[in-house]
Design a protein around this motif. Structure first.
Motif: not given
Length: 320
Positions: A37, A55, A66, A69, A135, A138-139
């Motif tokens: 990420v 995250i 993840v 980051i 989150s 992202v997912s």
């Protein structure tokens, strides 16, 4: 709307709820893929820490989705770097990446350089000014890349209220002014296959490294439009997708800043339409001062970085 786009909307537009987290994790384990990420950040100390923390908690500690980051700081004068590092991100300064190529200001510049300091097979970009971050951002957009091998790039789609909660003038769906006044007309007229994207300029999207390393990166605000257009030509519409992740809350730019963004986006489109040359790549705007209006002229982003696969340092790193 093209029949092809109508079909695409029914087969390549999803909701975050369509892929439960356990399904995404199983697909990640089966594929052996890694996920990075990236947050491009400039003076975002108020929001970057919370995004990183969410995250890390949801997608690194609770579930191993993840793998890293990375916050790329493009010259913040506040505590962006310190806050991001304290929250658990790896922080890299833009100028420390590929120092032989002098950096220029711009979001696209930061995203391009991030390919050199990340390790994931899938890279997920998230803007660092989001508030009330989930989150799911992202997912939701990483999921299709893990479950569907034919998908190469996924954009987030969401509602964008014009003001944050508690501010005056909140209006649902009115936050994407440059999208509606510049990007959407350009796409519908010149690249109608991309007319189905709800948020073509959104800063939250994920893609396979194997695609990103083959794309040129406009250095400024044209990067999102340029990436969509170039990806369409490189991998085709069915390799592109979008996922509904709900509502995006963030700081909004004033009208003149939006004008500069629109000019950069138009320039990016112009280059892709004709690879032409602007006689005067600048934008003049006006500000009221005592005694009248004063012109302010800004240069329009015209530079583009080549595909990262053409950079020797990148090739050497991945060959090692």
């Amino acid at each position: 709307m093209l029949e092809e786009v109508e079909r695409w909307l029914s087969t390549r537009s999803w909701s975050v709820t369509d892929r439960p987290l356990h399904q995404i994790l199983a697909a990640k384990r089966a594929s052996g893929s890694s996920v990075s990420v990236v947050l491009p950040a400039l003076d975002e100390e108020e929001t970057v820490g919370e995004i990183v923390a969410v995250i890390r908690h949801d997608l690194m500690r609770q579930v191993p989705l993840v793998d890293e980051i990375v916050v790329v700081d493009s010259g913040s004068t506040d505590r962006t770097s310190e806050v991001a590092a304290a929250a658990g991100a790896t922080v890299v300064h833009r100028d420390a990446i590929l120092p032989r190529v002098p950096a220029v200001p711009g979001k696209g510049e930061v995203l391009w350089r991030s390919l050199l300091v990340t390790h994931g097979d899938i890279i997920c970009f998230v803007d660092a000014d989001l508030r009330e971050f989930s989150s799911d951002f992202v997912s939701g957009i990483v999921g299709p890349l893990l479950t569907d091998p034919d998908v190469d790039l996924v954009k987030a789609m969401y509602d964008r209220p014009l003001a944050l909660p508690g501010e005056t003038g909140t209006a649902a769906g009115q936050g994407g002014r440059v999208t509606e006044l510049m990007a959407r007309p350009l796409l519908n007229m010149h690249w109608p296959q991309l007319a189905g994207f709800v948020q073509p300029l959104g800063g939250e999207y994920a893609a396979r490294r194997s695609l990103l390393e083959r794309l040129p990166f406009p250095v400024g605000y044209g990067v999102e439009l340029g990436m969509l257009v170039d990806a369409l030509h490189l991998v085709g519409l069915d390799a592109l997708a979008q996922v509904d992740v709900g509502v995006r809350l963030h700081r909004h730019q004033d009208g003149q800043a939006l004008g500069r963004m629109a000019a950069a986006i138009y320039r990016t489109a112009q280059l892709r339409l004709a690879r032409g040359h602007l006689v005067r790549p600048a934008l003049t705007q006006f500000e009221r001062v005592e005694g009248g209006f004063e012109p302010r002229t800004y240069s329009v982003d015209t530079a583009e970085r080549p595909p990262m696969a053409e950079i020797a340092e990148y090739a050497n790193r991945w060959a090692a």
